[in-house]
Scaffold this motif. Structure first.
Motif, PDB file in Angstrom:
ATOM      1  N   ALA A  41      -3.171  -0.004  -4.025  1.00 39.29           N
ATOM      2  CA  ALA A  41      -3.098   0.455  -2.634  1.00 39.29           C
ATOM      3  C   ALA A  41      -4.370   0.071  -1.879  1.00 39.29           C
ATOM      4  O   ALA A  41      -4.305  -0.440  -0.752  1.00 39.29           O
TER       5      ALA A  41
ATOM      6  N   THR B  99       0.838  -1.207   0.000  1.00 37.95           N
ATOM      7  CA  THR B  99       0.000   0.000   0.000  1.00 37.95           C
ATOM      8  C   THR B  99       0.869   1.253   0.000  1.00 37.95           C
ATOM      9  O   THR B  99       0.611   2.202  -0.749  1.00 37.95           O
TER      10      THR B  99
ATOM     11  N   ALA C  66      -4.444  -2.732   1.144  1.00 36.86           N
ATOM     12  CA  ALA C  66      -4.749  -2.266   2.497  1.00 36.86           C
ATOM     13  C   ALA C  66      -5.924  -3.047   3.081  1.00 36.86           C
ATOM     14  O   ALA C  66      -5.932  -3.391   4.266  1.00 36.86           O
TER      15      ALA C  66
ATOM     16  N   SER D 237       1.139   3.848  -2.997  1.00 32.89           N
ATOM     17  CA  SER D 237       0.743   5.219  -2.688  1.00 32.89           C
ATOM     18  C   SER D 237       1.811   6.213  -3.119  1.00 32.89           C
ATOM     19  O   SER D 237       1.499   7.294  -3.619  1.00 32.89           O
TER      20      SER D 237
ATOM     21  N   ALA E  39      -1.578   6.781   3.727  1.00 29.96           N
ATOM     22  CA  ALA E  39      -0.926   5.465   3.691  1.00 29.96           C
ATOM     23  C   ALA E  39       0.551   5.593   4.030  1.00 29.96           C
ATOM     24  O   ALA E  39       1.117   4.744   4.731  1.00 29.96           O
TER      25      ALA E  39
END
Lengths: 187, 275, 55
Positions: free
Chosen positions: B113, B79, B117, B83, B183
């Protein structure tokens, strides 16, 4: 899905930039509040948790060294249980825990968890110092530790239960008692 | 609308004969491998591997608990990486008219991402639950606020917040950039969680696997291999679900675009009819 | 025995949670796909129609 374009007086005027500004402000406020809330919650949890956690327990030797400052305050005590010292009398379990060659006599008033029975298991006890003459493997002491909560702090060592074991199970972990000026009786 | 010529998901799924909308040959293979691996893992972890000398059968929870958090770590690292890519590809001056992500790569990384997550959150939850059950039988308590447990809960809550932030309505570009920033902040907690057992005194034991070359191995043979095998299994399962989730995120984008188109068309009709 | 019960619960919980997530993802994909498949201008989402204020 939501209605994507709010019917706003500004919109009719054709001023797209104004509409965007207006929407942007409210959104930013919502997000700002959200992030702030999250940070506060997170910060509070960290502080509450870590204040507790950074000094989660005192080792047996430290607990003895800090006995005066500790007084009758509650704290957590950590040490390995001496197998030969365990005795059960009614609801009370008495034993000694050793860390760094310091031994503390413990009177524990609640049923211990199952793993307490493993020899030389490290435990974390919750309780306080209580004055009283006791004799430990390290000699005479003026206080014992009165505990009402026991957590077994098992290690990160894993071995098959049925593997051939060398030596007796009462054997202390390697090097644990090497520098100690006293002998620990065996079971 | 910005055209994103990507493979037609439905065509792809039909070609693979997949029951799902988001399937492909790759996910079908992964799915079969994942389910078979889980079956073997159950055998190894619950039956073939030995009970522990101290903990007895309770040690079997390790094969779910430890791989879960490893996969969650992986998800959160992915993630963060994705990001960073999103922020880079949407930096000011690059594309982005009217707050829409113009760049195909940025959209893809944003989906990566989000999917990673979500899996991270799922597996962190599994870690917490299995850890709690494990703690009850070994420590004698379901929960203690020690440094490891506290930081792990914080990790879980932070990424729940991240997922919530992703759902807050906003223009695609702003939403992607905003969640990417979060993130990158959230991932700071990851090393703290991992090293908490070394930095602070915790009830939780230290890391089970010493990854340093030549380091001591704390886990004996069969248990060690069962743990590694379980980790591989969890990784395949996560990859399988992750690819599906990534494609569902693409469908969500498409649905959003389509409803936007529809609303615009309606508005145009209304205007033509003079309201 | 608590040991066995907790181990069992742990495995079952993990399996059920993961399976539920898999089902959710795949069903959501199918639902969205069906909506999108009706044609570019079709009723993309019932929710969109309902939430839109009629005036």
């Amino acid at each position: 899905m939501t209605d994507l374009s709010p019917r706003h007086p500004l919109e009719a005027s054709g001023d797209r930039a104004a509409v965007r500004r207006q929407m942007g402000r409210r959104r930013k406020a919502v997000i700002g509040a959200f992030v702030l809330l999250l940070l506060i919650a997170g910060g509070a949890a960290t502080i509450a948790g870590l204040r507790n956690a950074t000094l989660f327990f005192r080792n047996a030797d430290e607990a003895i060294a800090e006995r005066v400052e500790l007084g009758d305050r509650r704290f957590r005590l950590q040490g390995r249980v001496v197998p030969a010292s365990v005795a059960v009398d009614g609801g009370v379990t008495t034993f000694e825990v050793i860390h760094n060659c310091a031994s503390v006599a413990v009177r524990h008033s609640v049923d211990p968890p199952d793993l307490f029975e493993s020899p030389w298991i490290p435990v974390v006890l919750e309780g306080r110092w209580v004055p009283g003459e006791v004799v430990t493997v390290a000699g005479r002491d003026t206080h014992f530790f009165s505990s009402d909560n026991m957590l077994v702090k098992h290690t990160n060592e894993y071995a098959a239960a049925n593997a051939d074991r060398i030596g007796d199970p009462d054997e202390p972990p390697e090097g644990f008692l090497d520098d100690c000026p006293f002998e620990v009786p065996r079971l | 609308m910005i055209e994103t010529p990507e493979p037609d998901l439905r065509e792809q799924a039909q070609r693979a004969g997949s029951l799902s909308m988001t399937g492909s040959v790759a996910t079908r293979v992964l799915g079969v491998v994942a389910i078979a691996a889980v079956g073997v893992m159950a055998l190894l972890a619950l039956w073939i591997s030995p009970a522990d000398a101290v903990q007895g059968d309770a040690v079997r929870l390790m094969y779910v608990h430890v791989p879960s958090i490893w996969v969650a770590y992986g998800g959160f690292v992915l993630t963060a990486f994705a990001s960073a890519r999103v922020l880079w590809r949407t930096r000011s001056g690059v594309g982005g008219t009217y707050g829409v992500i113009a760049d195909r790569q940025a959209r893809r990384w944003d989906r990566v991402a989000g999917a990673a997550a979500e899996l991270g959150v799922l597996f962190t939850a599994l870690t917490l639950v299995t850890g709690s059950l494990w703690g009850k039988v070994t420590w004698g308590t379901y929960w203690q606020w020690d440094a490891r447990l506290t930081t792990t809960v914080l990790l879980f809550v932070t990424y729940l917040g991240y997922l919530a932030l992703r759902r807050l309505p906003a223009e695609s570009r702003a939403r992607a950039r905003r969640s990417a920033v979060m993130a990158l902040i959230a991932v700071v907690n990851l090393p703290i969680v991992h090293y908490s057992v070394d930095w602070w005194r915790t009830l939780h034991q230290e890391a089970s696997l010493n990854l340093e070359p030549g380091g001591d191995r704390n886990i004996t043979g069969e248990m060690y291999w069962t743990l590694l095998y379980s980790w591989a299994t969890f990784t395949v399962v996560a990859l399988w679900i992750g690819i599906h989730r990534y494609r569902v995120l693409r469908l969500e984008e498409l649905a959003e675009e389509a409803s936007l188109e529809e609303l615009l068309a309606q508005r145009r009709d209304e205007q033509a009819a003079g309201r | 025995m608590t040991h066995a019960a907790n181990v069992f619960s742990g495995y079952v919980l993990a399996a059920v949670a993961t399976a539920a997530y898999v089902v959710w993802v795949i069903r959501r994909g199918r639902t969205l796909g069906r909506h999108l498949g009706i044609g570019a201008r079709g009723p993309v989402s019932d929710v969109a129609d309902e939430s839109r204020p009629r005036d």
